[in-house]
Design a protein around this motif. Structure first.
Motif: not given
Length: 755
Positions: A611-639
């Motif tokens: 449970i602890f490891v799963s929660g930790f990995l989930t948190t990391i994935c959410c942070v990385i995913g949020f940043r990635h989505i943000k960059l994708v949105i910005s790139s799409n608008k520029i294009e």
């Protein structure tokens, strides 16, 4: 000592007789026999036996000189075969009477083979025979009375066969040269013939291990040359042979053990027998074991040259006489299994040559004399099964050659002296069944030679089970059961690689069983019952290939009982008193899924970790995913606002209207570098030193939107932007990047051609 007496005496005689033979007595051959008849006899003998043709008798063929046959020795003149020695040749078959044709034979040695059947009576034709050596075979039946014709016999060894019946009296009727007789370890019975007294030169007589009855023949008094007399392990009766032994002035070894003889005065008086031994001034060893003889040890027990006195398993009473100190060369004293009482004499410490002292199974009730530590050569000290009290003397640590110490089954108290660690050659230590207290001295681990057993069970010892015991790599048995030991079982126990038995039962041990127990490849018995052990039973125990006994009852184990190995051999008796165990063993509750998981501590630990490891990995994935989505949105608008042919531009700056105003000094006319139909272009410098060109579009101009590509999305104005202007900034001098005022969209090289 017996093996020395048999083979040693026999070898001495054979060597002496061989010397006589080699001096040349071969010219007295029978006229009707020759080497040709000897060869024929040997080849006929060969045909009756089975042998390995590549090893034995390979050269016994017609084309080879008989004197060159394996095992054959001819006399000096090569007239006859004088010796036939095929000992230890792996020969199978009956003992053929063909040998009797070797009438010139002096020595016949067929020792340690597999000959069976009867001893041929025809051997009586070997009238020159001096050594008849047939021991360690499978011969059976009676001893032929025809052997009495062999008047030249000096050595006869028929031991370790299956000979039966009585010794024919005639066997000793013509034995004036007979010196060595060994008939031991057969099935002979009846009385020992009185005719044995005719063998006046008899030096060694071994009759042990048979079924002889009656008394020792009184005629043995005539055998004054007798050096060794061994008749033990028979059914001989009568009083101890005092009148016989007092005549045997050359007697050195006397073995009467395990017969039915008694002491004098209806088995109450040992004095006559020991008094008669005074004439045996060469006497070194006496064994009277297991005879049930009674009486007290007399003061006449002291014989100056005596080195070996064995009187165990009798009914001897009283105390050890102080005169024992006169037996100054005594090396072995065994008085165990009697009814001796009183104190253990300090005079024993004066026996400076003593190597073994066994006083076990008596009624001694004193303390252990500290002076025993003064015996410099003592190797075995057995005082077990008495009523000894007091503490174990620390002086026993001075016995640096001690190999076996047995103090068990007494009433000893106090602590185990750490000085015992000085007995570095000790390989058997038994202090069990006493009242010892305190902790087990870790110094005992310094006795690296303990390789048989260490038994401290049934005491009141406390403290931890010493981890230092892991240094006892050669110990085979450790028993510390029935004490008050606490702590845990250390994983390093696997270092005791020779361990066969480990008994930790009835203590207060806690914690889990270490997985390393499965690494004990020699372990045969493991008992950890009646403790406070918990956790799951290690599966690794099924890897111990020799483990046949397991007792884990009355603990706090939980979970499923493993399978495989020892667990397939156990019953519910090995696990009683562990209410949280389950498994497929009859009498043990069957494991349900719920029961198994809920009562598995390992599962709970694993569940929390997952449970602890799963929660930790989930948190990391959410942070990385949020940043990635943000960059994708910005790139799409520029294009979306790029021209089709515009190359990819990186690192577009975000610049506010105020920053552009400050960079151009408020769009000062001095900064003006161009004017067009859609607006003006100013030169500016940002705070970081970057030179830029700023184009200000006038929205009120109807042609202003022609500067942008068709389909360009609309955008919100920056709050600092003037409503009638669109401001664009580009870096100089290469216009490598451009940015709108409010940073909502970006595009590449602007068209400044109209400037």
């Amino acid at each position: 000592m017996r093996s020395i007496n048999i083979s040693g005496f026999t070898r001495i005689f054979i060597l002496l007789e061989h010397l006589v033979l080699t001096l040349g007595v071969g010219h007295h051959h029978h006229t009707r026999h020759s080497l040709l008849t000897d060869k024929a006899a040997l080849l006929a003998f060969k045909r009756t036996i089975v042998f390995d043709p590549n090893l034995t008798l390979a050269n016994w063929v017609d084309t080879v000189n008989v004197c060159n046959f394996t095992g054959v020795t001819c006399d000096n003149n090569h007239h006859r075969v004088a010796r036939l020695n095929l000992s230890k040749s792996e020969l199978y078959g009956p003992l053929s009477p063909c040998i009797s044709n070797l009438t010139g034979l002096r020595v016949l040695s067929l020792v340690e083979n597999h000959f069976y059947g009867r001893i041929p009576p025809e051997l009586s034709y070997l009238y020159h025979l001096r050594h008849l050596l047939l021991d360690t075979n499978n011969l059976e039946g009676p001893i032929p009375d025809t052997l009495s014709a062999l008047a030249n016999l000096t050595v006869v060894t028929l031991n370790q066969n299956y000979l039966t019946s009585e010794i024919p009296p005639s066997f000793f009727s013509n034995c004036t040269l007979l010196r060595n007789v060994d008939l031991s370890n057969n099935l002979l019975q009846g009385k020992i013939p009185e005719e044995i007294g005719n063998c006046l030169n008899l030096w060694n007589l071994n009759l042990y291990g048979n079924q002889f009855t009656g008394k020792l023949p009184a005629s043995l008094m005539n055998n004054t040359s007798l050096y060794n007399l061994d008749v033990q392990d028979n059914y001989l009766t009568g009083e101890l042979p005092s009148q016989i032994v007092e005549k045997l002035v050359n007697l050195t070894y006397l073995y009467l053990s395990y017969n039915k003889m008694t002491s004098h005065d209806r088995n109450t008086n040992l004095n006559p027998f020991f008094t008669s031994l005074k004439n045996c001034t060469a006497l070194e060893e006496i064994e009277l074991t297991g005879m049930g003889i009674g009486g007290r040890l007399p003061s006449s027990i002291g014989q100056p040259k005596l080195t070996h006195l064995f009187l165990p398993e009798n009914n001897i009473v009283g105390s050890i006489p102080a005169e024992i100190r006169n037996v100054s060369f005594l090396r072995e004293l065994n008085l165990s299994h009697n009814h001796l009482s009183g104190t253990i004499l300090e005079e024993i410490s004066q026996l400076s040559h003593l190597q073994q002292l066994s006083l076990s199974y008596n009624w001694f009730n004193s303390v252990i004399p500290a002076t025993l530590g003064q015996l410099p050569h003592l190797g075995v000290l057995d005082l077990s099964n008495n009523e000894l009290s007091g503490e174990i003397p620390a002086s026993l640590g001075n016995l640096v050659h001690l190999s076996s110490l047995f103090l068990n089954n007494n009433q000893l108290s106090g602590k185990i002296p750490p000085a015992m660690a000085h007995c570095i050659d000790l390989y058997r230590l038994d202090l069990s069944y006493n009242n010892l207290t305190g902790s087990i001295p870790p110094e005992l681990s310094g006795i690296r030679e303990i390789r048989i057993f260490l038994n401290l069970s049934h005491n009141h010892l406390d403290g931890p089970f010493p981890i230092e015991f892991s240094k006892l790599e050669n110990v085979q048995e450790i028993d510390v059961s029935f004490n008050h030991l606490n702590g845990s079982i250390f994983p390093q126990i696997s270092s005791c690689t020779a361990l066969r038995l480990l008994n930790l039962a009835h203590n207060f041990l806690q914690g889990q069983l270490p997985d390393s127990l499965g690494d004990l490849m020699s372990l045969e018995s493991f008992d950890a019952s009646e403790n406070h052990l918990s956790g799951i039973i290690p599966v690794s125990l099924n890897k111990a290939p020799r483990l046949t006994f397991l007792n884990l009852s009355s603990n706090n184990f939980e979970g499923m009982i493993p399978s495989g190995g020892i667990f397939n051999l156990t019953t519910n008796m090995s696990f009683l008193g562990n209410p949280h165990l389950c498994g497929v063993i009859p009498g043990i509750p069957i494991c349900s899924l719920r029961r198994h998981w809920l009562h598995s501590r390992t599962f709970l630990i694993i569940f929390v970790i997952v449970i602890f490891v799963s929660g930790f990995l989930t948190t990391i994935c959410c942070v990385i995913g949020f940043r990635h989505i943000k960059l994708v949105i910005s790139s799409n608008k520029i294009e979306a606002v790029k021209k089709p042919s515009t190359p990819e531009i990186l690192n577009f700056p975000r610049i506010t209207y105020r920053e552009l105003s400050e960079a151009t000094d408020g769009f000062d006319e001095q900064r003006l570098i161009g004017t067009g139909s859609y607006g003006r272009v100013y030169k500016g410098v940002l705070p970081d030193g970057m030179a830029i060109a700023v184009k200000v579009l006038q929205l009120q101009s109807g042609n202003s939107r022609k500067s942008f590509n068709p389909g360009m999305p609309s955008f919100e104005k920056d709050k600092t932007q003037k409503p009638d202007q669109i401001v664009t900034a580009c870096s100089l001098p290469d216009f490598s990047s451009c940015s709108s005022l409010h940073g909502k969209w970006e595009f590449g090289q602007p068209s400044l051609s109209h400037s």
